[in-house]
Design a protein around this motif. Structure first.
Motif, PDB file in Angstrom:
ATOM      1  N   ASN A 112       0.664  -1.242  -0.065  1.00 38.40           N
ATOM      2  CA  ASN A 112       0.299   0.505  -0.069  1.00 38.40           C
ATOM      3  C   ASN A 112       1.332   1.324   0.004  1.00 38.40           C
ATOM      4  OD1 ASN A 112      -1.988   1.751   0.943  1.00 38.40           O
ATOM      5  ND2 ASN A 112      -3.551   0.720   1.917  1.00 38.40           N
ATOM      6  N   THR A 113       1.349   1.750  -1.274  1.00 34.93           N
ATOM      7  CA  THR A 113       2.848   2.858  -1.288  1.00 34.93           C
ATOM      8  C   THR A 113       1.883   4.173  -1.239  1.00 34.93           C
ATOM      9  OG1 THR A 113       2.420   2.696  -3.801  1.00 34.93           O
ATOM     10  CG2 THR A 113       4.244   1.034  -2.143  1.00 34.93           C
ATOM     11  N   GLY A 114       0.652   4.199  -1.970  1.00 30.50           N
ATOM     12  CA  GLY A 114       0.378   4.990  -2.062  1.00 30.50           C
ATOM     13  C   GLY A 114      -0.672   6.098  -1.082  1.00 30.50           C
ATOM     14  N   ILE A 115      -0.886   5.085  -0.073  1.00 35.67           N
ATOM     15  CA  ILE A 115      -1.740   5.464   1.215  1.00 35.67           C
ATOM     16  C   ILE A 115      -0.874   5.200   2.105  1.00 35.67           C
ATOM     17  CG2 ILE A 115      -3.420   5.099   3.378  1.00 35.67           C
ATOM     18  CD1 ILE A 115      -4.530   6.399   0.293  1.00 35.67           C
ATOM     19  N   ILE A 116      -0.443   4.176   2.872  1.00 30.76           N
ATOM     20  CA  ILE A 116       0.366   4.103   4.095  1.00 30.76           C
ATOM     21  C   ILE A 116       1.936   4.523   4.006  1.00 30.76           C
ATOM     22  CG2 ILE A 116       0.921   2.314   5.744  1.00 30.76           C
ATOM     23  CD1 ILE A 116      -1.664   2.978   6.068  1.00 30.76           C
ATOM     24  N   GLY A 117       2.399   3.990   3.033  1.00 28.57           N
ATOM     25  CA  GLY A 117       3.760   3.731   2.658  1.00 28.57           C
ATOM     26  C   GLY A 117       4.315   5.121   2.569  1.00 28.57           C
ATOM     27  N   LEU A 118       3.306   6.210   2.005  1.00 24.83           N
ATOM     28  CA  LEU A 118       3.318   7.908   1.572  1.00 24.83           C
ATOM     29  C   LEU A 118       3.172   8.925   3.121  1.00 24.83           C
ATOM     30  CD1 LEU A 118       1.700   9.425  -1.688  1.00 24.83           C
ATOM     31  CD2 LEU A 118       4.318   9.480  -1.027  1.00 24.83           C
ATOM     32  N   ALA A 119       2.923   7.755   3.425  1.00 34.71           N
ATOM     33  CA  ALA A 119       2.481   8.467   5.120  1.00 34.71           C
ATOM     34  C   ALA A 119       3.172   8.612   5.754  1.00 34.71           C
ATOM     35  CB  ALA A 119       0.910   7.724   5.489  1.00 34.71           C
ATOM     36  N   TYR A 120       4.220   7.145   5.539  1.00 33.72           N
ATOM     37  CA  TYR A 120       5.523   6.432   6.133  1.00 33.72           C
ATOM     38  C   TYR A 120       6.180   7.678   6.083  1.00 33.72           C
ATOM     39  CZ  TYR A 120       4.298   2.118   8.951  1.00 33.72           C
ATOM     40  OH  TYR A 120       2.755   1.137   8.713  1.00 33.72           O
ATOM     41  N   VAL A 121       6.556   7.760   4.785  1.00 27.94           N
ATOM     42  CA  VAL A 121       7.758   8.446   4.437  1.00 27.94           C
ATOM     43  C   VAL A 121       7.743  10.109   4.487  1.00 27.94           C
ATOM     44  CG1 VAL A 121       9.213   9.088   2.072  1.00 27.94           C
ATOM     45  CG2 VAL A 121       8.246   6.833   2.330  1.00 27.94           C
ATOM     46  N   SER A 122       6.100  10.389   4.604  1.00 29.01           N
ATOM     47  CA  SER A 122       6.117  11.719   5.139  1.00 29.01           C
ATOM     48  C   SER A 122       6.581  11.932   7.330  1.00 29.01           C
ATOM     49  CB  SER A 122       4.385  12.133   4.338  1.00 29.01           C
ATOM     50  OG  SER A 122       3.953  13.379   5.017  1.00 29.01           O
ATOM     51  N   THR A 141       3.718   2.031  -9.212  1.00 27.42           N
ATOM     52  CA  THR A 141       1.924   1.307  -9.239  1.00 27.42           C
ATOM     53  C   THR A 141       1.266   0.722 -10.716  1.00 27.42           C
ATOM     54  OG1 THR A 141       0.780   3.210  -7.905  1.00 27.42           O
ATOM     55  CG2 THR A 141      -0.353   2.623  -9.643  1.00 27.42           C
ATOM     56  N   VAL A 142       2.405   1.632 -11.605  1.00 25.58           N
ATOM     57  CA  VAL A 142       1.809   0.911 -12.773  1.00 25.58           C
ATOM     58  C   VAL A 142       2.362  -0.732 -13.062  1.00 25.58           C
ATOM     59  CG1 VAL A 142       2.872   0.152 -15.086  1.00 25.58           C
ATOM     60  CG2 VAL A 142       2.405   2.452 -14.263  1.00 25.58           C
ATOM     61  N   LEU A 143       3.460  -1.317 -12.261  1.00 21.23           N
ATOM     62  CA  LEU A 143       4.066  -2.345 -12.224  1.00 21.23           C
ATOM     63  C   LEU A 143       3.090  -3.148 -11.238  1.00 21.23           C
ATOM     64  CD1 LEU A 143       7.052  -4.623 -12.954  1.00 21.23           C
ATOM     65  CD2 LEU A 143       7.269  -3.242 -10.517  1.00 21.23           C
ATOM     66  N   TYR A 144       2.987  -2.985 -10.352  1.00 20.72           N
ATOM     67  CA  TYR A 144       1.852  -3.687  -9.390  1.00 20.72           C
ATOM     68  C   TYR A 144       0.759  -3.887 -10.317  1.00 20.72           C
ATOM     69  CZ  TYR A 144       4.012  -2.720  -4.804  1.00 20.72           C
ATOM     70  OH  TYR A 144       5.087  -2.635  -3.798  1.00 20.72           O
ATOM     71  N   ASN A 145      -0.120  -3.049 -11.250  1.00 22.07           N
ATOM     72  CA  ASN A 145      -1.391  -3.516 -11.968  1.00 22.07           C
ATOM     73  C   ASN A 145      -1.006  -4.361 -12.570  1.00 22.07           C
ATOM     74  OD1 ASN A 145      -3.921  -1.592 -11.920  1.00 22.07           O
ATOM     75  ND2 ASN A 145      -1.664  -0.558 -10.643  1.00 22.07           N
TER      76      ASN A 145
END
Length: 317
Positions: A112-122, A141-145
């Motif tokens: 979940n890079t778009g929500i949790i991952g970004l929150a961790y990094v931020s 995201t492209v790769l995951y799809n």
């Protein structure tokens, strides 16, 4: 020992706010303040409007020549692809039921890079981390799809052929990819956006992480955590231990340090993406197992990520 507790305290300063927001989402759902309709609408708003706005603005405001390390993005693609192949091989060996393999593999590699991952990094790196994280999210995201469609198709009971059209549509129509790709020309060409639009966009962007985390917490089914599912545990171990361990180790060996190594770890240590449930359901796979995996990894990630941050910080990495 005192140094260890200092590092542990720092790690909880990164993961603690996420834990609190997820817990608040659970509590508000239990108290009846947040209902299913709100979760559905809020999640859709985040995915289609506020998160693309956040990614767009973070890239527009950045100097991509300074922060856009192409080696980091290429590494993200290669490392996650290699991890996917490892999980495919392990699932073939460990999971006897072929119909379950795709869901298990997707749950293990799709973070979940778009929500949790970004929150961790931020939380860990602020604005600079958010920019690097946004570019990371774009390519991954492209790769995951692509990988999700491949693994779910391979394990389909009907043995259906790979639907290339569905795959291309899921990539081209993805709001996150659209938001980031739209921002790149503005950043590289130094095109000024009127302040009124930037300010309006920031209102949307600022609500992204709080709203997303509340909806994520409210959507967690804690009853799933009490279910004895060996298959869900396979995905959980893969997502929280094997994937971040192997990817971070590879990043270290290849010379990534500081913010870049931190982004690599925090993104790979994020729990299973909520989109894995949607993908599994739309392709006729075991959606209940996918939900179980999301619940287990979301709760477990808060502990495993804190431990990983403590270890990296203790070695000044």
């Amino acid at each position: 020992m005192n140094e260890f507790w200092i590092q542990l305290q720092y790690s909880f300063s990164v993961t603690g706010p996420i834990f609190i927001m997820l817990g608040l989402g659970i509590a508000l759902r239990r108290w009846g303040i947040i209902e299913e309709k709100f979760i559905e609408t809020g999640s859709k708003l985040v995915f289609t409007v506020t998160l693309p706005a956040l990614l767009f603005l973070s890239v527009v405001k950045a100097d991509l020549a300074q922060v856009g390390n192409i080696n980091l993005l290429l590494f993200a693609l290669a490392a996650n692809t290699a991890t996917f192949i490892i999980f495919e091989c392990l699932a073939h060996w460990l999971v006897k039921d072929k119909a379950e393999r795709g869901v298990i593999v997707q749950g293990a590699f799709r973070a979940n890079t778009g929500i949790i991952g970004l929150a961790y990094v931020s939380n860990a790196y602020g604005e600079n981390g958010l920019v690097v994280g946004s570019l990371y999210v774009a390519v991954i995201t492209v790769l995951y799809n692509i990988l999700a469609v491949i693994t779910l198709t391979r394990s389909s009971p009907g043995n259906q052929s790979l639907n290339t059209g569905y795959l291309l549509r899921s990539i081209v129509k993805n709001p996150l990819i659209i938001g980031i790709c739209a921002a790149v020309p503005f950043s590289y060409l130094n095109i000024n956006i009127p302040e009124v639009f930037l300010k309006s966009g920031s209102y949307f962007a600022d609500m992204t992480l709080p709203l997303a985390l509340l909806c994520t917490g409210a959507s967690l089914d804690l009853k799933q955590l009490r279910q004895d599912s060996t298959h869900a545990k396979y995905s959980t171990y893969g997502r929280l231990i094997i994937a971040p361990g192997l990817i971070s180790l590879a990043g270290y060996i290849l010379g990534f340090r500081g913010l870049e190594l931190g982004v690599i770890f925090l993104m790979s240590a994020a729990p299973t993406a909520a989109a894995s449930y949607v993908m599994a359901r739309s392709m006729g796979a075991n959606a209940k197992l996918a939900a179980n995996i999301i619940a287990l990894t979301t709760v477990g990630s808060l502990l495993s990520c804190s431990l990983g941050i403590t270890i990296l910080n203790s070695f000044n990495l």
